[in-house]
Design a protein around this motif. Structure first.
Motif, PDB file in Angstrom:
ATOM      1  N   VAL A   1       0.532  -1.424   0.087  1.00 39.18           N
ATOM      2  CA  VAL A   1      -0.283   0.272   0.387  1.00 39.18           C
ATOM      3  C   VAL A   1       0.794   1.416   0.553  1.00 39.18           C
ATOM      4  CG1 VAL A   1      -1.468   1.242   1.097  1.00 39.18           C
ATOM      5  CG2 VAL A   1      -1.747  -1.205   1.042  1.00 39.18           C
ATOM      6  N   TYR A   2       1.168   2.345  -0.843  1.00 41.65           N
ATOM      7  CA  TYR A   2       1.777   3.536  -0.825  1.00 41.65           C
ATOM      8  C   TYR A   2       1.293   4.234  -0.945  1.00 41.65           C
ATOM      9  CZ  TYR A   2       5.293   5.301  -3.212  1.00 41.65           C
ATOM     10  OH  TYR A   2       7.229   5.985  -3.053  1.00 41.65           O
ATOM     11  N   LEU A   3       1.452   5.194   0.485  1.00 41.65           N
ATOM     12  CA  LEU A   3       0.965   6.169   0.890  1.00 41.65           C
ATOM     13  C   LEU A   3       1.188   7.728   0.232  1.00 41.65           C
ATOM     14  CD1 LEU A   3       1.026   4.805   4.587  1.00 41.65           C
ATOM     15  CD2 LEU A   3      -0.719   5.019   3.104  1.00 41.65           C
ATOM     16  N   THR A   4       0.329   7.958  -0.356  1.00 46.48           N
ATOM     17  CA  THR A   4       0.677   9.696  -1.222  1.00 46.48           C
ATOM     18  C   THR A   4      -0.543  10.648  -1.308  1.00 46.48           C
ATOM     19  OG1 THR A   4       0.913   9.785  -3.163  1.00 46.48           O
ATOM     20  CG2 THR A   4      -0.347   7.730  -2.910  1.00 46.48           C
ATOM     21  N   PRO A   5      -0.067  11.600  -0.667  1.00 42.55           N
ATOM     22  CA  PRO A   5      -1.611  12.490  -0.785  1.00 42.55           C
ATOM     23  C   PRO A   5      -2.167  12.894  -2.056  1.00 42.55           C
ATOM     24  CG  PRO A   5       0.603  13.561  -1.090  1.00 42.55           C
ATOM     25  CD  PRO A   5       0.781  12.510  -0.831  1.00 42.55           C
ATOM     26  N   ASP A   6      -1.991  12.160  -2.605  1.00 39.28           N
ATOM     27  CA  ASP A   6      -2.856  12.352  -4.015  1.00 39.28           C
ATOM     28  C   ASP A   6      -3.608  10.954  -4.674  1.00 39.28           C
ATOM     29  OD1 ASP A   6      -1.331  14.232  -5.211  1.00 39.28           O
ATOM     30  OD2 ASP A   6      -0.054  13.064  -5.186  1.00 39.28           O
ATOM     31  N   SER A   7      -3.453  10.287  -3.549  1.00 40.81           N
ATOM     32  CA  SER A   7      -4.566   9.163  -3.911  1.00 40.81           C
ATOM     33  C   SER A   7      -6.490   9.742  -3.685  1.00 40.81           C
ATOM     34  CB  SER A   7      -3.991   7.598  -2.754  1.00 40.81           C
ATOM     35  OG  SER A   7      -5.075   6.526  -3.011  1.00 40.81           O
ATOM     36  N   GLU A   8      -6.764   8.465  -3.943  1.00 40.93           N
ATOM     37  CA  GLU A   8      -8.296   8.838  -4.069  1.00 40.93           C
ATOM     38  C   GLU A   8      -9.302   8.058  -2.894  1.00 40.93           C
ATOM     39  OE1 GLU A   8     -10.275   7.747  -7.701  1.00 40.93           O
ATOM     40  OE2 GLU A   8      -9.173   9.357  -9.256  1.00 40.93           O
TER      41      GLU A   8
ATOM     42  N   GLN B   1       6.819  18.668  -6.897  1.00 39.47           N
ATOM     43  CA  GLN B   1       6.981  18.003  -8.243  1.00 39.47           C
ATOM     44  C   GLN B   1       5.471  17.080  -8.264  1.00 39.47           C
ATOM     45  OE1 GLN B   1      10.125  16.665 -10.803  1.00 39.47           O
ATOM     46  NE2 GLN B   1      11.623  17.414  -9.566  1.00 39.47           N
ATOM     47  N   LYS B   2       4.101  17.348  -8.319  1.00 40.40           N
ATOM     48  CA  LYS B   2       3.246  16.302  -8.259  1.00 40.40           C
ATOM     49  C   LYS B   2       3.621  15.091  -8.850  1.00 40.40           C
ATOM     50  CE  LYS B   2       0.182  21.382  -7.453  1.00 40.40           C
ATOM     51  NZ  LYS B   2      -0.974  21.476  -7.705  1.00 40.40           N
ATOM     52  N   LYS B   3       1.998  14.544  -7.691  1.00 40.54           N
ATOM     53  CA  LYS B   3       2.180  12.776  -8.057  1.00 40.54           C
ATOM     54  C   LYS B   3       3.292  11.709  -8.241  1.00 40.54           C
ATOM     55  CE  LYS B   3      -2.829  14.233 -10.240  1.00 40.54           C
ATOM     56  NZ  LYS B   3      -3.775  13.699 -10.402  1.00 40.54           N
ATOM     57  N   VAL B   4       4.602  12.162  -8.443  1.00 39.52           N
ATOM     58  CA  VAL B   4       5.874  11.432  -8.129  1.00 39.52           C
ATOM     59  C   VAL B   4       5.376  10.202  -7.858  1.00 39.52           C
ATOM     60  CG1 VAL B   4       7.819  11.699  -8.063  1.00 39.52           C
ATOM     61  CG2 VAL B   4       6.983  13.509  -8.606  1.00 39.52           C
ATOM     62  N   THR B   5       4.915  10.402  -6.553  1.00 36.34           N
ATOM     63  CA  THR B   5       4.910   8.967  -5.647  1.00 36.34           C
ATOM     64  C   THR B   5       3.973   8.172  -6.685  1.00 36.34           C
ATOM     65  OG1 THR B   5       3.872   9.993  -4.036  1.00 36.34           O
ATOM     66  CG2 THR B   5       6.604   9.660  -3.690  1.00 36.34           C
ATOM     67  N   PHE B   6       2.498   9.209  -6.657  1.00 39.59           N
ATOM     68  CA  PHE B   6       1.463   8.694  -6.819  1.00 39.59           C
ATOM     69  C   PHE B   6       1.312   7.462  -8.287  1.00 39.59           C
ATOM     70  CE2 PHE B   6      -2.402   8.242  -9.525  1.00 39.59           C
ATOM     71  CZ  PHE B   6      -3.291   7.640  -9.234  1.00 39.59           C
ATOM     72  N   GLN B   7       1.677   7.987  -9.147  1.00 37.28           N
ATOM     73  CA  GLN B   7       2.692   8.128 -10.554  1.00 37.28           C
ATOM     74  C   GLN B   7       3.445   6.488 -10.440  1.00 37.28           C
ATOM     75  OE1 GLN B   7       4.011  10.929 -12.794  1.00 37.28           O
ATOM     76  NE2 GLN B   7       2.586  12.323 -13.271  1.00 37.28           N
ATOM     77  N   LYS B   8       4.312   7.057  -9.722  1.00 35.37           N
ATOM     78  CA  LYS B   8       5.422   5.523  -9.610  1.00 35.37           C
ATOM     79  C   LYS B   8       4.299   4.052  -8.671  1.00 35.37           C
ATOM     80  CE  LYS B   8       9.856   3.833  -7.626  1.00 35.37           C
ATOM     81  NZ  LYS B   8      10.926   4.190  -6.471  1.00 35.37           N
ATOM     82  N   ALA B   9       3.668   4.799  -8.117  1.00 32.06           N
ATOM     83  CA  ALA B   9       2.677   3.468  -7.653  1.00 32.06           C
ATOM     84  C   ALA B   9       1.443   3.136  -8.820  1.00 32.06           C
ATOM     85  CB  ALA B   9       2.030   3.963  -6.612  1.00 32.06           C
ATOM     86  N   ARG B  10       1.039   3.761  -9.837  1.00 33.10           N
ATOM     87  CA  ARG B  10       0.535   2.901 -11.097  1.00 33.10           C
ATOM     88  C   ARG B  10       0.865   2.106 -12.000  1.00 33.10           C
ATOM     89  NH1 ARG B  10      -4.375   7.722 -12.809  1.00 33.10           N
ATOM     90  NH2 ARG B  10      -4.763   5.451 -14.000  1.00 33.10           N
ATOM     91  N   GLU B  11       2.298   2.426 -12.004  1.00 31.27           N
ATOM     92  CA  GLU B  11       3.382   1.653 -12.950  1.00 31.27           C
ATOM     93  C   GLU B  11       2.852   0.335 -12.402  1.00 31.27           C
ATOM     94  OE1 GLU B  11       7.161   3.386 -13.162  1.00 31.27           O
ATOM     95  OE2 GLU B  11       6.524   5.602 -13.768  1.00 31.27           O
ATOM     96  N   TYR B  12       2.890  -0.226 -11.237  1.00 34.48           N
ATOM     97  CA  TYR B  12       2.866  -1.349 -10.741  1.00 34.48           C
ATOM     98  C   TYR B  12       2.335  -2.156  -9.870  1.00 34.48           C
ATOM     99  CZ  TYR B  12       8.213  -0.649 -10.711  1.00 34.48           C
ATOM    100  OH  TYR B  12       9.900  -0.469 -11.189  1.00 34.48           O
ATOM    101  N   SER B  13       0.828  -0.771 -10.624  1.00 33.53           N
ATOM    102  CA  SER B  13      -0.468  -1.388 -10.124  1.00 33.53           C
ATOM    103  C   SER B  13      -0.643  -1.723  -8.625  1.00 33.53           C
ATOM    104  CB  SER B  13      -0.927  -2.491 -10.837  1.00 33.53           C
ATOM    105  OG  SER B  13      -0.526  -2.103 -12.389  1.00 33.53           O
ATOM    106  N   VAL B  14       0.744  -0.650  -7.553  1.00 36.27           N
ATOM    107  CA  VAL B  14       0.374  -1.564  -6.326  1.00 36.27           C
ATOM    108  C   VAL B  14      -0.865  -0.340  -5.903  1.00 36.27           C
ATOM    109  CG1 VAL B  14       1.639  -0.647  -3.725  1.00 36.27           C
ATOM    110  CG2 VAL B  14       2.215  -1.493  -6.479  1.00 36.27           C
ATOM    111  N   LYS B  15      -1.442  -1.152  -5.049  1.00 35.18           N
ATOM    112  CA  LYS B  15      -2.861  -0.373  -3.884  1.00 35.18           C
ATOM    113  C   LYS B  15      -2.587   1.306  -3.422  1.00 35.18           C
ATOM    114  CE  LYS B  15      -6.590  -0.148  -0.716  1.00 35.18           C
ATOM    115  NZ  LYS B  15      -7.548  -1.391   0.166  1.00 35.18           N
ATOM    116  N   THR B  16      -2.893   2.587  -3.868  1.00 34.97           N
ATOM    117  CA  THR B  16      -2.649   3.663  -2.913  1.00 34.97           C
ATOM    118  C   THR B  16      -3.604   4.226  -1.851  1.00 34.97           C
ATOM    119  OG1 THR B  16      -3.711   4.974  -4.448  1.00 34.97           O
ATOM    120  CG2 THR B  16      -1.463   4.000  -4.931  1.00 34.97           C
TER     121      THR B  16
END
Length: 316
Positions: free
Chosen positions: A209-216, A239-254
């Motif tokens: 579970v990747y904790l990021t402020p950009d998650s819904e 730089q917005k959504k850096v961690t969020f985009q990285k989590a999406r690359e690996y299809s990891v829950k945020t």
């Protein structure tokens, strides 16, 4: 008592001293017994040179040295008295409060902390700090991140139920590692895992579970079967959504912290409101929630007033 001086030799007419000729014969060159010479205080420069007593021996030490000696003896006596009083005070406190446990030694507390951390490695919650994004940061930002890692580790040591921490994507020849060693005493002996591998290759993706402020999705609970990831990123340029985009690359829950659900914006002069927290602040929230299972209390622990948010029940 009569004394007779013949050159440099001395004879004593006292019958008492005459009976101790065997003892007086074992003297050094200065005329003093060898055992007494061992007790003499080295006071070169303090003694009055050139003065010869009537006995023919070197002059005794000056009044200044004697005063220093008396002061030292008084200091030693005062310390002994203070230790004795402190011991009696602790004894009296234990007698008055028999239910209170005695204060543990630092060695015992260090051993207890080590046991708790090692237990967390096998059965505790897991937290990964993703340090694979350091190329985004300046040297100043790296120094700030090293300080956050130090504070995070310090908070984890004090926790009743610590996390097992893993620093991933972290190489020992990186500028960040050098900063951590420079700023954090004993960093090389921290009880945590350090690996060059990426967090996505260390654990099954379904457990992350990747904790990021950009998650819904707001984080509802801390699941011991999950591995939570914090992005080790100090970004003053935002730089917005850096961690969020990285989590999406690996299809990891945020997930994001439930700041919007339990807190509201507070008016301030700068009209500043931010949900971006330092990694040690996020950790304080997770750790407090794990102990209390109370999100308002946990958020109050980690979200400072400078972020522009206050708890809903604080609004009048």
């Amino acid at each position: 008592m009569d004394w007779k001086l013949e050159g440099s030799t001395q004879k004593v007419e006292s019958p008492v001293l005459q009976g101790q000729e065997g003892i007086l014969e074992e003297t050094g060159e200065d005329g003093l017994p060898e055992g007494f010479q061992l007790l003499q205080i080295d006071a070169e420069g303090e003694c009055q040179e050139g003065e010869i007593l009537a006995t023919g021996s070197t002059a005794w030490c000056s009044k200044n040295v004697q005063r220093k000696q008396r002061h030292w003896e008084k200091t030693v006596a005062a310390k002994k008295s203070k230790r004795k009083q402190e011991k009696e005070r602790r004894k009296a406190n234990r007698a008055e409060n028999p239910g209170i446990c005695p204060q543990h030694s630092k060695r015992f507390l260090r051993a207890l902390t080590k046991d708790k951390l090692l237990e967390a490695k096998h059965s505790g919650p897991r937290l990964c700090i993703d340090l694979s994004m350091t190329h985004y940061m300046s040297k100043k930002e790296l120094s700030r991140l090293a300080g956050q890692i130090r504070r995070l580790y310090g908070s984890n040591k004090k926790a009743d139920r610590p996390f097992w921490i893993c620093l991933t994507g972290f190489t020992t020849d990186s500028p960040l590692y050098e900063e951590c060693v420079r700023m954090n005493d004993g960093f090389s002996s921290y009880l945590l895992d350090i690996t060059e591998e990426d967090c996505f290759s260390l654990f099954p993706l379904e457990t992350l579970v990747y904790l990021t402020p950009d998650s819904e999705h707001a984080l509802e609970d801390v699941d011991l079967n999950k591995v939570y990831i914090l992005g080790g990123l100090v970004d003053e340029s935002i730089q917005k959504k850096v961690t969020f985009q990285k989590a999406r690359e690996y299809s990891v829950k945020t997930a994001r912290l439930p700041i919007q659900e339990y807190m509201v914006r507070n008016q301030n002069g700068k009209n500043y409101h931010s949900e971006i927290l330092a990694i040690n602040q996020v950790f304080d929230i997770l750790s407090t929630y794990l102990e209390t299972h109370n999100w308002p209390e946990a958020l109050k622990k980690g979200v400072s007033s400078g972020k522009g948010y206050i708890l809903r029940n604080s609004v009048e």
